[in-house]
Design a protein around this motif. Structure first.
Motif, mmCIF file in Angstrom:
data_model
loop_
_atom_site.group_PDB
_atom_site.id
_atom_site.type_symbol
_atom_site.label_atom_id
_atom_site.label_comp_id
_atom_site.label_asym_id
_atom_site.label_seq_id
_atom_site.Cartn_x
_atom_site.Cartn_y
_atom_site.Cartn_z
ATOM 1 N N LEU A 31 -29.742 -6.285 35.149
ATOM 2 C CA LEU A 31 -30.700 -5.380 34.497
ATOM 3 C C LEU A 31 -30.066 -4.648 33.320
ATOM 4 O O LEU A 31 -30.693 -4.491 32.272
ATOM 5 C CB LEU A 31 -31.247 -4.381 35.509
ATOM 6 N N LEU A 32 -28.828 -4.192 33.479
ATOM 7 C CA LEU A 32 -28.158 -3.498 32.382
ATOM 8 C C LEU A 32 -27.875 -4.436 31.216
ATOM 9 O O LEU A 32 -28.005 -4.042 30.055
ATOM 10 C CB LEU A 32 -26.857 -2.855 32.872
ATOM 11 N N GLY A 36 -29.372 -3.771 27.566
ATOM 12 C CA GLY A 36 -28.483 -3.698 26.402
ATOM 13 C C GLY A 36 -28.816 -4.751 25.365
ATOM 14 O O GLY A 36 -28.833 -4.476 24.159
ATOM 15 N N THR A 37 -29.102 -5.958 25.833
ATOM 16 C CA THR A 37 -29.477 -7.033 24.921
ATOM 17 C C THR A 37 -30.785 -6.699 24.207
ATOM 18 O O THR A 37 -30.917 -6.902 23.000
ATOM 19 C CB THR A 37 -29.612 -8.358 25.682
ATOM 20 N N GLY A 67 -36.891 -13.230 33.494
ATOM 21 C CA GLY A 67 -37.133 -12.432 34.686
ATOM 22 C C GLY A 67 -37.042 -10.944 34.422
ATOM 23 O O GLY A 67 -37.671 -10.131 35.108
ATOM 24 N N ILE A 68 -36.261 -10.578 33.424
ATOM 25 C CA ILE A 68 -36.080 -9.162 33.096
ATOM 26 C C ILE A 68 -37.229 -8.639 32.232
ATOM 27 O O ILE A 68 -37.600 -7.466 32.327
ATOM 28 C CB ILE A 68 -34.728 -8.964 32.385
ATOM 29 N N GLU A 69 -37.802 -9.488 31.412
ATOM 30 C CA GLU A 69 -38.826 -9.063 30.459
ATOM 31 C C GLU A 69 -39.960 -8.235 31.072
ATOM 32 O O GLU A 69 -40.318 -7.193 30.523
ATOM 33 C CB GLU A 69 -39.415 -10.276 29.733
ATOM 34 N N LEU A 76 -39.124 -2.665 24.363
ATOM 35 C CA LEU A 76 -37.920 -3.470 24.587
ATOM 36 C C LEU A 76 -38.274 -4.903 24.984
ATOM 37 O O LEU A 76 -37.550 -5.838 24.665
ATOM 38 C CB LEU A 76 -37.052 -2.836 25.672
ATOM 39 N N ALA A 77 -39.380 -5.075 25.691
ATOM 40 C CA ALA A 77 -39.763 -6.411 26.154
ATOM 41 C C ALA A 77 -40.245 -7.300 25.014
ATOM 42 O O ALA A 77 -39.959 -8.498 25.002
ATOM 43 C CB ALA A 77 -40.847 -6.296 27.222
#
Length: 95
Positions: A31-32, A36-37, A67-69, A76-77
């Motif tokens: 997640l971090l 950060g990305t 999966g993070i989006e 951010l997404a």
């Protein structure tokens, strides 16, 4: 100006913290790294190009970022979603 003073350094620090916590059993590292990305992508066109190339080259990384989006806030997404590699459809050759 805000990008240079706050968002970029925050993205770099978050990315480093994610790399440090990646081997822990909790999923905070992924997640971090995603956060950060996303911060770096939102502030730099060069990072966007590099991330798109990495996602095209490494499908596992692409799946992890996909999966993070949904877990990120919209601002951010959206930049992270824009780095998705272009997938070409397999077409049958006409004879």
């Amino acid at each position: 100006m805000l990008a240079w003073l706050v968002l970029r350094p925050a993205g770099i620090v978050t990315l480093i913290l994610g790399a440090i916590t990646l081997p822990t059993p909790l999923p905070t590292g992924i997640l971090l790294i995603g956060l950060g990305t996303a911060l770096l992508i939102a502030t730099s066109a060069t990072v966007r190009i590099q991330v798109r190339r990495l996602r095209a080259r490494f499908p596992r990384l692409d799946r992890a970022l996909e999966g993070i989006e949904p877990r990120l806030v919209r601002w951010l997404a959206v930049p992270l979603r824009r780095t998705r590699p272009i997938r070409r459809r397999a077409t049958r050759a006409t004879e």
